[in-house]
Design a protein around this motif. Structure first.
Motif, mmCIF file in Angstrom:
data_model
loop_
_atom_site.group_PDB
_atom_site.id
_atom_site.type_symbol
_atom_site.label_atom_id
_atom_site.label_comp_id
_atom_site.label_asym_id
_atom_site.label_seq_id
_atom_site.Cartn_x
_atom_site.Cartn_y
_atom_site.Cartn_z
ATOM 1 N N ALA A 205 0.812 -1.218 0.000
ATOM 2 C CA ALA A 205 0.000 0.000 0.000
ATOM 3 C C ALA A 205 0.846 1.269 0.000
ATOM 4 O O ALA A 205 0.320 2.360 -0.192
ATOM 5 N N ARG A 206 2.159 1.152 0.199
ATOM 6 C CA ARG A 206 2.967 2.368 0.371
ATOM 7 C C ARG A 206 3.003 3.276 -0.852
ATOM 8 O O ARG A 206 2.805 4.481 -0.728
ATOM 9 N N PRO A 207 3.220 2.729 -2.075
ATOM 10 C CA PRO A 207 3.256 3.649 -3.236
ATOM 11 C C PRO A 207 1.930 4.383 -3.418
ATOM 12 O O PRO A 207 1.916 5.594 -3.645
ATOM 13 N N GLY A 208 0.818 3.661 -3.271
ATOM 14 C CA GLY A 208 -0.495 4.274 -3.467
ATOM 15 C C GLY A 208 -0.775 5.360 -2.449
ATOM 16 O O GLY A 208 -1.264 6.447 -2.795
ATOM 17 N N VAL A 209 -0.450 5.097 -1.186
ATOM 18 C CA VAL A 209 -0.709 6.090 -0.141
ATOM 19 C C VAL A 209 0.178 7.314 -0.348
ATOM 20 O O VAL A 209 -0.272 8.460 -0.235
ATOM 21 N N ALA A 210 1.452 7.087 -0.696
ATOM 22 C CA ALA A 210 2.371 8.213 -0.901
ATOM 23 C C ALA A 210 1.883 9.086 -2.051
ATOM 24 O O ALA A 210 1.862 10.322 -1.952
#
Lengths: 225, 225
Positions: A205-210
């Motif tokens: 989920a990190r790329p999407g949240v960033a």
């Protein structure tokens, strides 16, 4: 990604949908309560059942596949309307209306009736856990540090009476992808249940949240609400 | 005591009630699911709402005051049919059918659909907590050591997918009024969530539980199911 959808609804369309589904879902919620408490005759129970089944068949004549997921509008806000605690389209949800400030401080006043019972006249201990998991995760997201629950510890101080209650949560500290949050449920006699939890943003989920936080810095809370 | 009732139903009458209310409550449960997932027109939503409200009004024409509580039959078995996890009259409950042996080992196979969603396509972390609180408390009661939850700690190993799941729980150890229990939820890829909890028999409940266990040593699990 499965369960996430982009819907380009205007703010007015979202208001319209909310005004349509809130009272509809509340009607189902009232039916759940009446279903537990009714003492009408077996014949009346069977007649009600047949009518409910007919309504459900009509509703299912057009429906999404699977669960509701999260639907984003153009401003980057997600609608988790199927969520078990806050979902405005989920009759299982009380539903909590959660307020928050940018520090992650989060609070909600809500009412729990017969459907949330564990020990007689008391809120099910697991329902308190359900609500506090949501509240602590919401605090993490509201503070800009969304994550999924990694650990959650509940301490039960006294029985939580069914009725009007308040929940509060806040971020204790945060390090990179990890956020520690705390909270409690307050009844008429004070704190009934305390919770502390660790929330971690999963790798997938990190790329999407960033990207979403960069594009929509004001969208709060984020993602796992 | 508030919330406890003695009903002298015969075993045949209890079977009849179960056969009446199980499909009725299942119909409400299906409506909850359809309410989340339907995409019928606003006019159809409003028509369904009006019909649901009319059914609820008829059911409420005769109902108990407050929540369901626990109703005992003459053999000392309690029916917690309003319980949020196992209640056969509670549409919020999946409901779990929990099996157990006299050592307290407890297990249940169940299905969670759209109403139990947290992160998209996954079971709400708090729903897992709700189910495990019930399972661990059930293990304590099945082992003859009923109690209310004092502490509960959840460790989330991986996301729990919506669908077919299994929960298991057992007693770790017991000292006087305190019982420590553990358990987990298993998904298709193994353990998703682990739980450990401390269950304590509250002072006000000790005389009643002792008397009931003396009169009905075979009644399992006891009291806080």
């Amino acid at each position: 990604m499965a369960g996430y959808a982009r819907e380009d609804l205007t703010p007015e369309q979202i208001v319209e949908q909310r005004e349509l589904y809130l009272p509809f879902t509340q009607a189902i919620r009232d039916l759940v309560d009446a279903g537990i408490r009714t003492t009408v005759s077996p014949e009346e129970i069977r007649a009600a059942q047949a009518e409910i089944e007919a309504i459900t068949a009509r509703l299912r004549s057009s429906q999404i596949e699977g669960a509701y997921g999260v639907r984003f509008d153009a401003s980057g806000n997600g609608r988790a309307w199927g969520n078990s605690v806050i979902g405005v389209r989920n009759a299982i949800a009380p539903p909590l209306v959660v307020e928050h400030d940018p520090s992650g401080r989060t609070w909600s006043d809500f009412h729990l009736g017969a459907a949330y019972e564990g020990p007689p006249t008391l809120v099910h201990g697991g329902v308190s856990a359900l609500i506090l998991d949501q509240m602590l995760g919401h605090a993490a997201g509201a503070g800009g540090k969304p994550g999924m629950t990694a650990t959650l510890t509940l301490t039960y101080r006294r029985g939580t009476p069914l009725g009007d209650l308040r929940a509060e949560a806040w971020i204790e500290r945060s390090e990179g992808i990890k956020t520690w949050a705390k909270g409690h449920i307050l009844g008429p006699d004070g704190v009934c249940v305390e919770a502390e939890g660790l929330f971690v943003l999963p790798k997938w989920a990190r790329p999407g949240v960033a990207a979403r936080q960069a594009a929509h810095p004001e969208a709060r809370p984020s993602f796992f609400e």
